[in-house]
Design an enzyme around this catalytic site. Structure first.
Site, mmCIF file in Angstrom:
data_model
loop_
_atom_site.group_PDB
_atom_site.id
_atom_site.type_symbol
_atom_site.label_atom_id
_atom_site.label_comp_id
_atom_site.label_asym_id
_atom_site.label_seq_id
_atom_site.Cartn_x
_atom_site.Cartn_y
_atom_site.Cartn_z
ATOM 1 N N GLN A 293 39.812 21.056 67.730
ATOM 2 C CA GLN A 293 39.112 19.950 66.936
ATOM 3 C C GLN A 293 40.051 18.842 66.504
ATOM 4 O OE1 GLN A 293 35.902 19.661 66.221
ATOM 5 N NE2 GLN A 293 35.042 21.880 66.396
ATOM 6 N N TYR A 322 29.793 29.968 71.498
ATOM 7 C CA TYR A 322 30.542 28.654 71.908
ATOM 8 C C TYR A 322 31.745 28.630 70.842
ATOM 9 C CZ TYR A 322 25.962 27.759 73.601
ATOM 10 O OH TYR A 322 24.638 27.779 74.315
ATOM 11 N N GLU A 343 32.526 32.402 74.714
ATOM 12 C CA GLU A 343 32.972 31.049 75.115
ATOM 13 C C GLU A 343 33.043 31.091 76.859
ATOM 14 O OE1 GLU A 343 34.148 28.005 74.221
ATOM 15 O OE2 GLU A 343 34.664 27.806 76.251
ATOM 16 N N ASP A 391 28.085 26.709 67.642
ATOM 17 C CA ASP A 391 28.770 25.290 67.748
ATOM 18 C C ASP A 391 28.695 24.940 69.264
ATOM 19 O OD1 ASP A 391 30.324 23.176 67.199
ATOM 20 O OD2 ASP A 391 32.206 24.346 66.723
ATOM 21 N N CYS A 418 27.495 18.905 67.102
ATOM 22 C CA CYS A 418 28.103 17.543 67.476
ATOM 23 C C CYS A 418 27.019 16.763 67.852
ATOM 24 C CB CYS A 418 29.490 17.651 68.195
ATOM 25 S SG CYS A 418 28.834 18.511 70.009
HETATM 26 N N1 SAH Z 1 33.603 26.335 67.897
HETATM 27 C C1 SAH Z 1 35.037 25.884 68.534
HETATM 28 C C2 SAH Z 1 34.396 25.204 69.832
HETATM 29 C C3 SAH Z 1 33.218 24.237 69.856
HETATM 30 S S1 SAH Z 1 33.055 23.083 71.200
HETATM 31 C C4 SAH Z 1 35.531 24.851 67.702
HETATM 32 O O1 SAH Z 1 35.239 24.614 66.870
HETATM 33 O O2 SAH Z 1 36.773 24.665 67.975
HETATM 34 C C5 SAH Z 1 31.983 23.925 72.235
HETATM 35 C C6 SAH Z 1 32.476 24.941 73.026
HETATM 36 O O3 SAH Z 1 31.487 25.442 73.990
HETATM 37 C C7 SAH Z 1 33.599 24.288 74.119
HETATM 38 O O4 SAH Z 1 34.727 25.456 74.036
HETATM 39 C C8 SAH Z 1 33.068 24.722 75.601
HETATM 40 O O5 SAH Z 1 33.780 25.223 76.262
HETATM 41 C C9 SAH Z 1 32.031 25.795 75.247
HETATM 42 N N2 SAH Z 1 30.803 25.957 76.088
HETATM 43 C C10 SAH Z 1 30.337 25.046 76.750
HETATM 44 N N3 SAH Z 1 29.268 25.640 77.471
HETATM 45 C C11 SAH Z 1 29.395 27.005 77.316
HETATM 46 C C12 SAH Z 1 28.345 28.040 77.636
HETATM 47 N N4 SAH Z 1 27.348 27.854 78.310
HETATM 48 N N5 SAH Z 1 28.622 29.385 77.195
HETATM 49 C C13 SAH Z 1 29.535 29.218 76.254
HETATM 50 N N6 SAH Z 1 30.371 28.531 76.002
HETATM 51 C C14 SAH Z 1 30.385 27.118 76.474
#
Ligand code: SAH
Length: 461
Positions: A293, A322, A343, A391, A418
Site C-alpha cells: 500500500q 486477495y 493471492e 480486498d 478500492c
Molecule cells: N490486501 C493486500 C493486497 C490488496 S491489492 C494489501 O492491502 O496490501 C489486491 C491483490 O489482489 C493484489 O495483490 C493482486 O495481485 C491480487 N489479485 C488480483 N487478482 C487476483 C485473483 N484472481 N486471485 C487472487 N488474487 C488476485
C-alpha cells in the site's frame, strides 16, 4: 460516462473549438467538471462545481463532449491555488485544485450515490482523511525520456505519453522526490540515455523509488530496456554518496513493448534485495515487484478499522482473500486461531510466508492461487471460516467467489474496496445470498488529491 437519455437524435448544440460561457454543476468520478449546454453534457478539465467560465470545446461526441477552461469568471470557494496547478491537475493530482474538506465530502457523496442507485439502504460515514494530505506516497514510478538531448524524469500528461519534467510531485514523500531527483542528476552526469518508445532505443525506462516510512530504508530501482546498464558501478557509488538512507539499488530489466512498468528480472546492483517497513507492529519485507500500500498512514487506519469491524474472537478461523504480501492476515493473526490467505501472484505469497516467519506468526497458511477457485476448493474441503476479509483489485469479486462465500458461510465478511462501483455490485449479490449489510459504510482517503475512493463495508450472516 454520459447518461444523457437523448432518445430523439439531435445534432450536438455546440461544435469543436467553440468558446462558450458555462456554469459547472457537478464533478464526475474522474474529477472533471460537468457543464450542460441545452442538456448536452460537457466534461471540463480543471473546473469545479459552482464555477462559471469561458470554456473551449475540445471534442464533441454523440452524447457528450469535452472542454477546458479558458477563463474562470466565477471561482468556487473550494478552489485552492497552487503553483503548477494545471500540470498537477492534468497529471498526478487531478483533485488538487479542490480544497481538502471538499475532496473528502465529494468522496463520501460518490459512495452515497452508488448505494442509492443500487437501492441499498445504508448509511455512509464521513470520509476518514489525513491531517496533511500531501507528500504521503511511499513510492514513485517515474518515467524517463530524452528532452533536448538529456534524460529527464517527470510524469505523463493524463491520457498521453508526453513527459512533463518535474522536481517535486506534491503527493510523494520528500525522500522519494529527492531520490528521483538525485537519480536523474546522476544518470545525466554519466550521459545515460532514456528509452525511446518509437525508436525502441535507449536504456532507462522508469526510475522507481520506495521508502519504508517507519524504518527510513530507501530502495531505488532502475528499470532498463537493455540487459546492460553502462557505468553501473559508478552510478551506484554516486547514489550511495548522495543518499544516506539508501539500502538497496536494483536493476530491473523490462524488454517488452508494453506499458507495463516493471519486468520480472531483477539484479541487485548494491545492498539488500528488499527493504523493510513496519505497519501496525508487524515487519514487512518489500521487494521491487511487491505490491505494498502506498499510503501507510491511512493504510494503518484502514486495517485497524477492518479489524474492528470483523469483531474477531480468539477461536476464529479467518480468510484473507486477495492478500498480497499478507498484510491484513498478519495484522489479525495474533487475535485469532488460524488465518488463511490467498493471492494470485506467487512472489507475493513467497513474501507473505517470509513476513509470517520474521514476525514469528505460526498460525498463517498462504496459498498462491486464483481467489475464486481457491475459495471454491476451501468450500469443498469443508473449511469453516468465521470471518472473511476481501480486498480485491478494481474489478471486484466474481459470482464464483460469492457462491463459495455462501457455502463457507462466515458470520462476518469485511469488504475493503478500492472501487466502490464494483463493491456495491458485489454487496448486492451477497445480500441476495442472505447476508445483511451493516452500516455505516466507511470511506477512507487512501489517495488524497486523486479521484480514487477506498471504502470498507461489513456484511453479517
Ligand atoms: N490486501 C493486500 C493486497 C490488496 S491489492 C494489501 O492491502 O496490501 C489486491 C491483490 O489482489 C493484489 O495483490 C493482486 O495481485 C491480487 N489479485 C488480483 N487478482 C487476483 C485473483 N484472481 N486471485 C487472487 N488474487 C488476485
Amino acid at each position: 460516462m454520459a447518461k444523457a437519455n437523448r432518445t430523439i437524435k439531435q445534432a450536438a448544440p455546440i461544435h469543436k473549438n467553440e468558446v462558450i460561457t458555462a456554469s459547472v454543476t457537478d464533478l464526475t468520478y474522474q474529477g472533471l467538471g460537468v457543464a450542460k449546454v441545452d442538456g448536452f453534457p460537457l466534461f471540463v478539465t480543471n473546473a469545479l462545481p459552482g464555477e462559471k467560465a469561458n470554456i473551449l470545446v475540445t471534442k464533441v461526441l454523440k452524447n457528450y463532449g469535452f472542454a477546458r477552461v479558458q477563463r474562470l469568471l466565477e471561482k468556487s470557494a473550494d478552489r485552492v491555488e497552487l503553483t503548477d496547478q494545471l500540470a498537477l491537475t492534468t497529471g498526478i493530482a487531478p483533485l488538487a485544485s479542490l480544497a481538502y474538506p471538499a475532496q473528502l465530502a465529494w468522496k463520501k457523496s460518490q459512495v452515497q450515490q452508488l448505494f442509492k442507485k443500487a437501492r441499498l439502504d445504508v448509511e455512509v460515514a464521513d470520509t476518514i482523511g489525513m491531517a496533511d494530505p500531501t507528500h504521503y506516497r511511499n513510492k514513485a514510478q517515474v518515467p524517463a525520456r530524452m528532452l533536448n538531448g538529456r534524460l529527464e524524469t517527470g510524469f505523463f500528461r493524463r491520457g498521453s505519453h508526453k513527459l512533463i519534467p518535474t522536481d517535486s510531485f506534491y503527493i510523494q514523500d520528500p525522500a522519494v522526490d529527492e531520490a528521483i531527483r538525485v537519480t536523474r542528476d546522476v544518470l545525466q552526469e554519466f550521459g545515460i540515455s532514456a528509452y525511446d518508445e518509437e525508436e525502441g532505443r535507449g536504456v532507462i525506462r522508469h526510475v522507481m523509488a520506495r521508502i519504508g516510512k517507519a524504518t527510513g530504508e530507501l530502495m531505488i530501482v532502475l528499470v532498463t530496456k537493455t540487459k546492460k546498464l553502462p557505468e553501473a558501478g559508478a552510478i551506484v557509488a554516486a547514489l550511495k554518496a548522495r543518499l544516506p538512507k539508501l539500502k538497496s539499488v536494483i536493476q530491473n530489466v523490462n524488454q517488452s513493448q508494453t506499458n507495463v512498468i516493471m519486468g520480472y528480472q531483477n539484479q541487485v546492483l548494491w545492498g539488500k534485495p528488499a527493504i523493510e517497513d513496519i505497519l501496525l507492529g508487524k515487519k514487512y519485507l518489500i521487494g521491487p515487484n511487491s505490491f505494498y500500500q502506498v499510503n501507510p498512514e491511512t493504510t494503518a487506519k484502514l486495517y485497524q478499522l477492518a479489524k474492528e469491524k470483523a469483531e474477531l474472537k480468539k477461536t476464529d478461523t479467518v480468510i484473507d482473500a486477495y492478500c498480497g504480501i499478507g498484510t491484513i492476515a498478519l495484522t489479525v493473526a495474533n487475535d485469532v486461531s488460524e488465518v488463511y490467505g490467498v493471492e494470485l501472484v506467487e512472489a507475493a505469497i513467497d513474501d507473505a510466508k517470509e513476513n509470517a516467519r520474521i514476525n514469528q506468526v505460526t498460525n498463517s497458511h498462504f496459498v498462491a492461487a486464483d481467489a475464486p477457485s481457491q475459495m471454491l476448493q476451501w468450500a469443498e474441503e469443508g473449511l469453516k471460516a468465521d470471518v472473511v476479509f476481501v480486498d480485491p483489485p478494481r474489478k471486484g469479486l466474481t459470482t464464483d467467489f460469492i457462491e463459495a462465500v455462501s457455502t463457507i458461510s462466515p458470520k462476518r465478511l469485511v469488504y475493503v474496496s478500492c472501487n466502490p462501483a464494483t463493491m456495491v455490485r458485489d454487496l448486492k449479490e451477497l445480500v441476495d445470498h442472505g447476508y445483511a449489510l451493516e452500516g455505516p459504510i466507511q470511506p477512507v482517503d487512501q489517495f488524497p488529491q486523486t479521484t480514487h475512493v477506498e471504502a470498507v463495508a461489513v456484511l453479517t450472516k
